[in-house]
Design a protein around this motif. Structure first.
Motif, PDB file in Angstrom:
ATOM      1  N   LEU A 150       7.539  -6.986  43.442  1.00 29.95           N
ATOM      2  CA  LEU A 150       8.973  -7.208  43.430  1.00 29.95           C
ATOM      3  C   LEU A 150       9.267  -8.659  43.779  1.00 29.95           C
ATOM      4  O   LEU A 150       8.526  -9.279  44.536  1.00 29.95           O
ATOM      5  N   THR A 151      10.350  -9.184  43.236  1.00 27.35           N
ATOM      6  CA  THR A 151      10.791 -10.513  43.635  1.00 27.35           C
ATOM      7  C   THR A 151      11.346 -10.428  45.061  1.00 27.35           C
ATOM      8  O   THR A 151      11.560  -9.342  45.607  1.00 27.35           O
ATOM      9  N   LEU A 158      15.735  -3.373  48.021  1.00 27.14           N
ATOM     10  CA  LEU A 158      15.076  -2.107  48.329  1.00 27.14           C
ATOM     11  C   LEU A 158      15.078  -1.851  49.835  1.00 27.14           C
ATOM     12  O   LEU A 158      15.337  -0.727  50.290  1.00 27.14           O
ATOM     13  N   SER A 159      14.794  -2.881  50.619  1.00 24.61           N
ATOM     14  CA  SER A 159      14.783  -2.740  52.067  1.00 24.61           C
ATOM     15  C   SER A 159      16.153  -2.317  52.588  1.00 24.61           C
ATOM     16  O   SER A 159      16.273  -1.424  53.435  1.00 24.61           O
ATOM     17  N   ILE A 190      24.000  -8.388  41.192  1.00 22.21           N
ATOM     18  CA  ILE A 190      23.548  -7.170  41.861  1.00 22.21           C
ATOM     19  C   ILE A 190      23.150  -6.116  40.838  1.00 22.21           C
ATOM     20  O   ILE A 190      22.131  -5.426  40.988  1.00 22.21           O
ATOM     21  N   ASN A 191      23.916  -5.990  39.758  1.00 20.89           N
ATOM     22  CA  ASN A 191      23.567  -5.033  38.703  1.00 20.89           C
ATOM     23  C   ASN A 191      22.197  -5.330  38.105  1.00 20.89           C
ATOM     24  O   ASN A 191      21.418  -4.418  37.809  1.00 20.89           O
ATOM     25  N   VAL A 192      21.894  -6.617  37.943  1.00 17.66           N
ATOM     26  CA  VAL A 192      20.594  -7.014  37.388  1.00 17.66           C
ATOM     27  C   VAL A 192      19.473  -6.610  38.339  1.00 17.66           C
ATOM     28  O   VAL A 192      18.440  -6.056  37.919  1.00 17.66           O
ATOM     29  N   HIS A 193      19.654  -6.881  39.632  1.00 18.45           N
ATOM     30  CA  HIS A 193      18.617  -6.516  40.610  1.00 18.45           C
ATOM     31  C   HIS A 193      18.437  -5.004  40.687  1.00 18.45           C
ATOM     32  O   HIS A 193      17.297  -4.518  40.775  1.00 18.45           O
ATOM     33  N   ILE A 194      19.547  -4.258  40.667  1.00 16.59           N
ATOM     34  CA  ILE A 194      19.463  -2.790  40.680  1.00 16.59           C
ATOM     35  C   ILE A 194      18.675  -2.299  39.472  1.00 16.59           C
ATOM     36  O   ILE A 194      17.780  -1.444  39.580  1.00 16.59           O
ATOM     37  N   HIS A 195      19.010  -2.845  38.289  1.00 17.05           N
ATOM     38  CA  HIS A 195      18.312  -2.445  37.065  1.00 17.05           C
ATOM     39  C   HIS A 195      16.809  -2.710  37.174  1.00 17.05           C
ATOM     40  O   HIS A 195      15.983  -1.856  36.804  1.00 17.05           O
ATOM     41  N   ASN A 196      16.436  -3.874  37.702  1.00 13.87           N
ATOM     42  CA  ASN A 196      15.018  -4.225  37.791  1.00 13.87           C
ATOM     43  C   ASN A 196      14.271  -3.333  38.777  1.00 13.87           C
ATOM     44  O   ASN A 196      13.118  -2.939  38.529  1.00 13.87           O
ATOM     45  N   VAL A 197      14.904  -3.014  39.913  1.00 14.80           N
ATOM     46  CA  VAL A 197      14.254  -2.122  40.883  1.00 14.80           C
ATOM     47  C   VAL A 197      14.085  -0.727  40.292  1.00 14.80           C
ATOM     48  O   VAL A 197      13.029  -0.101  40.438  1.00 14.80           O
ATOM     49  N   ARG A 198      15.098  -0.243  39.592  1.00 17.55           N
ATOM     50  CA  ARG A 198      14.970   1.056  38.933  1.00 17.55           C
ATOM     51  C   ARG A 198      13.872   1.048  37.884  1.00 17.55           C
ATOM     52  O   ARG A 198      13.089   2.009  37.761  1.00 17.55           O
ATOM     53  N   ARG A 199      13.822  -0.035  37.118  1.00 18.53           N
ATOM     54  CA  ARG A 199      12.810  -0.128  36.054  1.00 18.53           C
ATOM     55  C   ARG A 199      11.397  -0.103  36.630  1.00 18.53           C
ATOM     56  O   ARG A 199      10.498   0.520  36.059  1.00 18.53           O
ATOM     57  N   GLY A 224      11.631  10.626  37.949  1.00 21.42           N
ATOM     58  CA  GLY A 224      12.240  10.853  36.639  1.00 21.42           C
ATOM     59  C   GLY A 224      11.974   9.673  35.728  1.00 21.42           C
ATOM     60  O   GLY A 224      11.276   8.740  36.041  1.00 21.42           O
ATOM     61  N   GLU A 225      12.612   9.720  34.572  1.00 20.13           N
ATOM     62  CA  GLU A 225      12.421   8.667  33.572  1.00 20.13           C
ATOM     63  C   GLU A 225      12.845   7.324  34.106  1.00 20.13           C
ATOM     64  O   GLU A 225      13.896   7.176  34.739  1.00 20.13           O
ATOM     65  N   ARG A 226      12.031   6.289  33.862  1.00 21.44           N
ATOM     66  CA  ARG A 226      12.360   4.939  34.312  1.00 21.44           C
ATOM     67  C   ARG A 226      13.277   4.265  33.312  1.00 21.44           C
ATOM     68  O   ARG A 226      13.322   4.620  32.147  1.00 21.44           O
ATOM     69  N   ASP A 227      14.020   3.238  33.840  1.00 21.11           N
ATOM     70  CA  ASP A 227      14.829   2.423  32.944  1.00 21.11           C
ATOM     71  C   ASP A 227      13.917   1.677  31.977  1.00 21.11           C
ATOM     72  O   ASP A 227      12.778   1.346  32.299  1.00 21.11           O
ATOM     73  N   THR A 228      14.427   1.395  30.790  1.00 23.56           N
ATOM     74  CA  THR A 228      13.661   0.625  29.821  1.00 23.56           C
ATOM     75  C   THR A 228      14.380  -0.676  29.524  1.00 23.56           C
ATOM     76  O   THR A 228      15.538  -0.828  29.861  1.00 23.56           O
TER      77      THR A 228
END
Length: 228
Positions: A150-151, A158-159, A190-199, A224-228
């Protein structure tokens, strides 16, 4: 995780800020009581490192005012006042921990980590949530025992979510934890970071609470299914 540092000595403050940032924290630094009050109101800090010997007011006044207002943010007091009565006064005023100057930077970082653990209701530093494990001491994240890269800001996000457990974390709180008072944050950062952590870790790890922010998903739904 965001730390508000209040220290008027530039050499000491600079060392503390660098050490905490190396440990993965976002740090905003105030050098006066007035600046500290403004920063405290503007930011959703996860912990405060407070020097008592400020140029414009005693740090104990800040602490008493925060506690009187019902704010329970963990506070680590720094001071050269080494009498037992001084330590008792600081703890009675609402300090969660007390560290005498001069101090070792590694000890200060460890004490901050301990404060954050206690505020999150945990005894040990490693956090588990379903298949996800976060080790703050080694700045490592694992999914089913497989290390995931993770970056710095993804790790901070995440923390923050794991420390909040199932509580809702607002976008503003996430901005404070990841960026502090840093200017010119992209509106969708924030949306970008959320997307990357989910992915990277699983779509079910972080759930959107519309109009409020985000919360951790159920531990048994992360796979469950990961983001793509």
């Amino acid at each position: 995780m965001h730390i508000l540092l209040i220290e008027d000595d530039t050499l000491v403050g600079g060392g503390i800020r660098t050490g905490l940032e190396v440990a993965g924290y976002t740090v905003d630094w105030a050098t006066t009581g007035e600046d500290a009050r403004l920063a405290f109101q503007a930011l959703a800090s996860d912990a405060v490192v407070l020097d008592l010997g400020l140029p414009d007011e005693d740090g104990l006044m800040l602490l008493r005012d925060w506690r009187a207002a019902g704010n329970d943010v963990p506070v680590l007091v720094l001071t050269a006042r080494d009498a037992v009565t001084d330590r008792v006064t600081g703890l009675t005023a609402g300090a969660d921990d007390y560290l005498l100057k001069p101090f070792d930077l590694d000890e200060l970082t460890a004490r901050v980590q301990a404060l954050l653990r206690r505020s999150g209701g945990r005894a040990g530093p490693v956090i588990h949530h379903g298949p996800i494990t976060l080790d703050p001491n080694n700045r490592a994240v694992y999914r089913h025992d497989h290390e995931i890269e993770l970056t710095r800001r993804e790790f901070a996000l995440l923390s923050k979510m794991l420390h909040a457990r199932r509580g809702i974390v607002s976008v503003e709180q996430l901005k404070d934890s990841l960026y502090g008072l840093e200017a010119e944050i992209e509106s969708n950062a924030i949306n970008v970071h959320i997307h990357n952590v989910r992915r990277k870790l699983g779509h079910g790890l972080i759930r959107t609470v519309r109009g409020l922010g985000y919360r951790l998903g159920d531990a048994d739904q992360i796979d469950g299914e990961r983001d793509t």
